[in-house]
Design an enzyme around this catalytic site. Structure first.
Site, PDB file in Angstrom:
ATOM      1  N   TYR A 276       0.942  -1.012  -0.111  1.00  0.00           N
ATOM      2  CA  TYR A 276      -0.095   0.165  -0.027  1.00  0.00           C
ATOM      3  C   TYR A 276       0.874   1.181  -0.098  1.00  0.00           C
ATOM      4  CZ  TYR A 276      -3.418   3.479   1.578  1.00  0.00           C
ATOM      5  OH  TYR A 276      -4.258   4.668   1.777  1.00  0.00           O
TER       6      TYR A 276
ATOM      7  N   ASP B 288      -2.222  -1.433  -3.799  1.00  0.00           N
ATOM      8  CA  ASP B 288      -2.398  -0.099  -4.195  1.00  0.00           C
ATOM      9  C   ASP B 288      -1.421   0.485  -4.224  1.00  0.00           C
ATOM     10  OD1 ASP B 288      -3.439   2.439  -4.647  1.00  0.00           O
ATOM     11  OD2 ASP B 288      -4.597   2.289  -2.648  1.00  0.00           O
TER      12      ASP B 288
ATOM     13  N   HIS C 270     -12.350   1.429  -4.524  1.00  0.00           N
ATOM     14  CA  HIS C 270     -11.490   0.632  -5.433  1.00  0.00           C
ATOM     15  C   HIS C 270     -12.243  -0.683  -5.817  1.00  0.00           C
ATOM     16  CE1 HIS C 270      -7.639   2.547  -4.616  1.00  0.00           C
ATOM     17  NE2 HIS C 270      -8.144   3.075  -3.675  1.00  0.00           N
TER      18      HIS C 270
END
Length: 262
Positions: free
Chosen positions: A107, A150, A253
């Site tokens: 992330y 991500d 998302h």
């Protein structure tokens, strides 16, 4: 033995436990990598995930922010984590499958709103995080590895809804794209999603600010699934589950999938 892997920024695993279970039950990836879990590890709802068949988990967490987890039907062993840029954040965890494949779940920091490290500390932290990712992969030279998560950058012109309007917006600026490209080059990573879907607009994130995100369709491809060259040829069937963005109390998302015949 083939396995399907999915990556999804869930934006609170406890708040969105119902849609995680929906994904597991309806789409059944063998491995699900989650980001922005916003939970200490001991508060992740592992019992319900185990009841759905996902009895293995490797995770790093913290209260209210960040957090990464790998849920799996397949046995996993913890392969450690890295705190790039010394932020003290739970932004990376790695796990190793019995076949020797290592999965890195990331992330990357979002970077704030202003793409200038002189006035925005968060943007500087993002660039530093990516630089240390680059250096680590350059030194470690990973093999038999998958990198997902991500990454908070949409690198290609067709990874955003309007390249000209987005080129000065954090997540699509040239300096961020260059930094992400350096990470990819350092590990010889293959962008599996774009190898399988080479042409056309492709998004995995749509802002909550849009009243009708689907009609406006102002998306960005912030979520990525890469593999090292020694296993990239075994990957196929990439897809983004756009429908999940419209589920009840959704993440902003959508999950990204690929299958590996390994």
């Amino acid at each position: 033995m083939p396995f399907t892997l999915a990556t999804w920024n869930i934006n609170s695993v406890r708040l969105r436990e119902p849609i995680v279970l929906r994904l597991l039950q309806e789409h059944g990836p063998d491995i699900l990598c989650l980001q922005e879990c916003k939970s200490p590890v001991d508060k992740i709802p592992t019992e319900s995930f185990a009841a759905a068949g996902y009895s293995h988990m490797v995770a790093r967490g913290q209260k209210g922010y960040n957090g990464v987890a790998i849920l799996s039907k397949l046995p996993l062993e913890d392969a450690g984590d890295q705190d790039f840029a010394n932020l003290g954040h739970a932004r990376h965890v790695a796990a190793r499958l019995e076949n020797g494949v290592t999965i890195h779940n990331f992330y990357v920091p979002a970077g704030g709103d202003v793409p200038d490290r002189a006035v925005n500390e968060k943007f500087g932290q993002k660039l530093d995080y990516l630089t240390e990712m680059r250096d680590w992969f350059r030194e470690s030279r990973p093999g038999k590895s998958i990198l997902v998560g991500d990454l908070n950058i949409a690198p290609r012109a067709d990874d955003v809804w309007d390249h000209k309007k987005m080129v000065k917006i954090v997540s699509h600026t040239p300096v961020e794209v260059d930094h992400l490209g350096a990470v990819q080059e350092a590990g010889d990573w293959v962008d599996i999603t774009r190898r399988d879907i080479p042409e056309g607009l492709l998004y995995s994130w749509w802002s909550y600010r849009a009243k009708d995100w689907d009609a406006a369709d102002k998306g960005r491809r912030l979520d990525h699934l890469w593999a090292t060259p020694d296993i990239a040829g075994a990957a196929h069937s990439s897809r983004i589950l756009r429908d999940a963005r419209g589920w009840e109390k959704p993440s902003d998302h959508a999950p990204v999938f690929a299958t590996f015949d390994l």
